[in-house]
Scaffold this motif. Structure first.
Motif, short mmCIF file in Angstrom:
data_model
loop_
_atom_site.label_atom_id
_atom_site.label_comp_id
_atom_site.label_asym_id
_atom_site.label_seq_id
_atom_site.Cartn_x
_atom_site.Cartn_y
_atom_site.Cartn_z
N THR A 161 0.65 -1.27 -0.04
CA THR A 161 -0.19 -0.02 0.07
C THR A 161 0.94 1.40 -0.12
OG1 THR A 161 -1.65 -0.94 1.30
CG2 THR A 161 -2.18 1.24 1.05
N ARG A 162 1.89 1.24 0.87
CA ARG A 162 2.49 2.43 1.00
C ARG A 162 3.29 2.89 -0.26
NH1 ARG A 162 2.31 6.84 3.34
NH2 ARG A 162 2.17 6.03 5.10
N ALA A 165 1.00 3.90 -2.96
CA ALA A 165 0.52 5.38 -2.60
C ALA A 165 1.34 6.54 -3.32
CB ALA A 165 0.34 5.63 -1.12
N SER A 236 -5.78 6.92 -7.58
CA SER A 236 -5.37 5.72 -6.80
C SER A 236 -4.41 6.02 -5.79
CB SER A 236 -5.33 4.56 -7.53
OG SER A 236 -6.28 4.13 -8.78
N ILE A 239 -6.00 7.82 -2.98
CA ILE A 239 -6.83 6.95 -1.82
C ILE A 239 -5.91 5.88 -1.07
CG2 ILE A 239 -8.57 5.00 -2.03
CD1 ILE A 239 -9.57 6.44 -4.55
N LEU A 240 -4.78 5.47 -1.60
CA LEU A 240 -4.07 4.41 -1.26
C LEU A 240 -3.27 5.08 -0.16
CD1 LEU A 240 -3.11 2.21 -4.07
CD2 LEU A 240 -4.36 1.47 -2.16
N GLN A 242 -3.96 7.84 1.87
CA GLN A 242 -4.85 7.77 2.96
C GLN A 242 -5.23 6.24 3.77
OE1 GLN A 242 -8.57 8.98 1.32
NE2 GLN A 242 -7.83 11.20 1.11
N ASP A 243 -5.16 5.38 3.23
CA ASP A 243 -5.15 3.97 3.63
C ASP A 243 -3.68 3.67 4.47
OD1 ASP A 243 -7.68 3.90 2.67
OD2 ASP A 243 -7.15 2.39 1.09
N ALA A 244 -2.71 3.94 3.77
CA ALA A 244 -1.47 3.79 4.30
C ALA A 244 -1.21 4.56 5.26
CB ALA A 244 -0.29 4.12 3.17
N ASP A 245 -1.64 5.87 5.42
CA ASP A 245 -1.39 6.66 6.55
C ASP A 245 -2.02 6.12 7.76
OD1 ASP A 245 0.23 8.28 5.28
OD2 ASP A 245 -1.32 9.86 4.62
N HIS A 246 -3.38 5.83 7.59
CA HIS A 246 -4.16 4.99 8.54
C HIS A 246 -3.42 3.73 9.18
CE1 HIS A 246 -7.45 4.17 11.28
NE2 HIS A 246 -7.88 3.09 10.59
N LEU A 247 -3.11 2.83 8.45
CA LEU A 247 -2.21 1.67 8.79
C LEU A 247 -1.12 1.67 9.46
CD1 LEU A 247 -3.08 -0.57 5.79
CD2 LEU A 247 -3.97 -0.91 8.08
#
Length: 364
Positions: A161-162, A165, A236, A239-240, A242-247
């Protein structure tokens, strides 16, 4: 009286993007003197994107919102690299940027590919310039096209993911205000200001994967799938990201909560705590421990091998994570932690010669 040329729409958009990216840094008003204004540095190679960024950033000087300087890094990889660097510095000075410094660096491979080695040397020089000059931000000229290429390269490598991103709009002092601009926009901006950028021959050299993506892969996808591929890839990435930051936040929190300091500088991770984590966080926690001990980012294969130790009975390992860092399941009868010996932890240590333990990882 001669009429002023009409402002190019791309220039106006670029100025707005730059202002938004530096929110909280710029003064927001015209100042009488420049001494108290924040200093913003442009990383300028003399190429199209960085020259366009330098020209747009110069507007901050004219409106009294910031001091703007430039840093040109001479990698010494081209026969005429010195002349190229001096030409870029001259263009920055002509635009009104001050101070302008040329940093000459030595690119050392040391197990890295040529692009990674050059990038490492470049950022080391930019870090030094930012500290020495007291800069509030360092501007990088990456565009939406660069972001799309980065995502495709990540997909080709099978990255997580990172990596998918792409490049963040901001990380620390580094700011990328042009991630929503196309490369055609920066070319138009250079034309508007009468700038003649340098064209790096490696950008079209098929020996480099990024060059093949730029010259062949993206045009092929645009031709076969229709226009808008670059924008879709960049979307994309956002979006990824944001997911990577949260994880990343969750994994740092989990790591901080379970990390135990061993007697000999090891890092202990309780097995029960690791098993209770989702796989996405468990592998990130193992990576954080490895990074703290001086490893490079472990591969997905190495992390899965380390994770498999949780399925073993009795002592197991070691699994090498790179940089002299290894992980094993705690051996019966040996206490690496003050207290009773026994199983119950994965133990990470660094036995690499000359490899120093790094500082505790921080949130990206």
């Amino acid at each position: 009286m001669a009429r002023r040329p009409r402002l190019l729409p791309a220039v106006g958009t670029a100025r707005n993007l730059l202002g938004a990216s530096l929110e909280g840094i710029l003064t927001g008003s015209v100042a009488d003197g420049s001494a108290g204004l924040p200093l913003v540095l442009v990383a300028c190679s003399g190429g199209t994107d960085s020259l366009a960024l330098a020209a747009v950033a110069a507007h901050l000087v004219h409106t009294g919102r910031a001091r703007v300087g430039a840093v040109v890094v001479d990698h010494g990889l081209q026969p005429d690299s010195h002349a190229i660097a001096e030409r870029a510095a001259g263009a920055a000075r002509t635009l009104g940027l001050d101070p302008v410094h040329v940093y000459r660096v030595e690119v050392r491979r040391e197990g890295m590919g040529p692009e990674a080695a050059a990038r490492s040397a470049r950022y080391a020089a930019l870090d030094d310039a930012a500290v020495t000059l007291g800069a509030s931000a360092v501007l990088l000229g990456h565009t939406l096209d660069d972001q799309a290429e980065q995502v495709l390269l990540g997909l080709a490598r099978g990255s997580g993911t990172r990596s998918l991103a792409g490049m963040p709009a901001r990380r620390g002092l580094y700011v990328r205000p042009f991630l929503e601009l196309r490369r055609a926009d920066t070319e138009a901006i250079c034309g508007f200001y009468g700038l003649e950028p340098w064209h790096d021959p490696t950008n079209l050299d098929p020996a480099f994967a990024r060059s093949r993506v730029r010259a062949e892969v993206l045009p092929f996808l645009e031709d076969r799938l229709g226009p808008g591929i670059a924008q879709a890839l960049a979307r994309s990435a956002r979006i990824l990201g944001q997911d990577a930051d949260h994880l990343s936040e969750l994994s740092h929190r989990a790591y901080t909560g379970m990390r135990i300091e061993g007697d000999d500088g090891e890092v202990l991770l309780p097995e029960d705590g690791l098993r209770a984590l989702p796989a996405a966080l468990r592998q990130r926690v193992l990576a954080l421990a490895a990074l703290e001990l001086g490893a490079f980012q472990p591969s997905a294969e190495r992390l899965r091998a380390a994770e498999s130790l949780l399925e073993r009975k009795g002592s197991a390992g070691p699994v090498q994570l790179g940089g002299g860092v290894s992980v094993n399941r705690q051996v019966r009868g040996r206490s690496v932690l003050r207290g009773e010996p026994g199983y119950g932890n994965l133990v990470l240590g660094n036995n690499g010669a000359g490899v120093k333990k790094s500082r505790r990882p921080t949130q990206e």
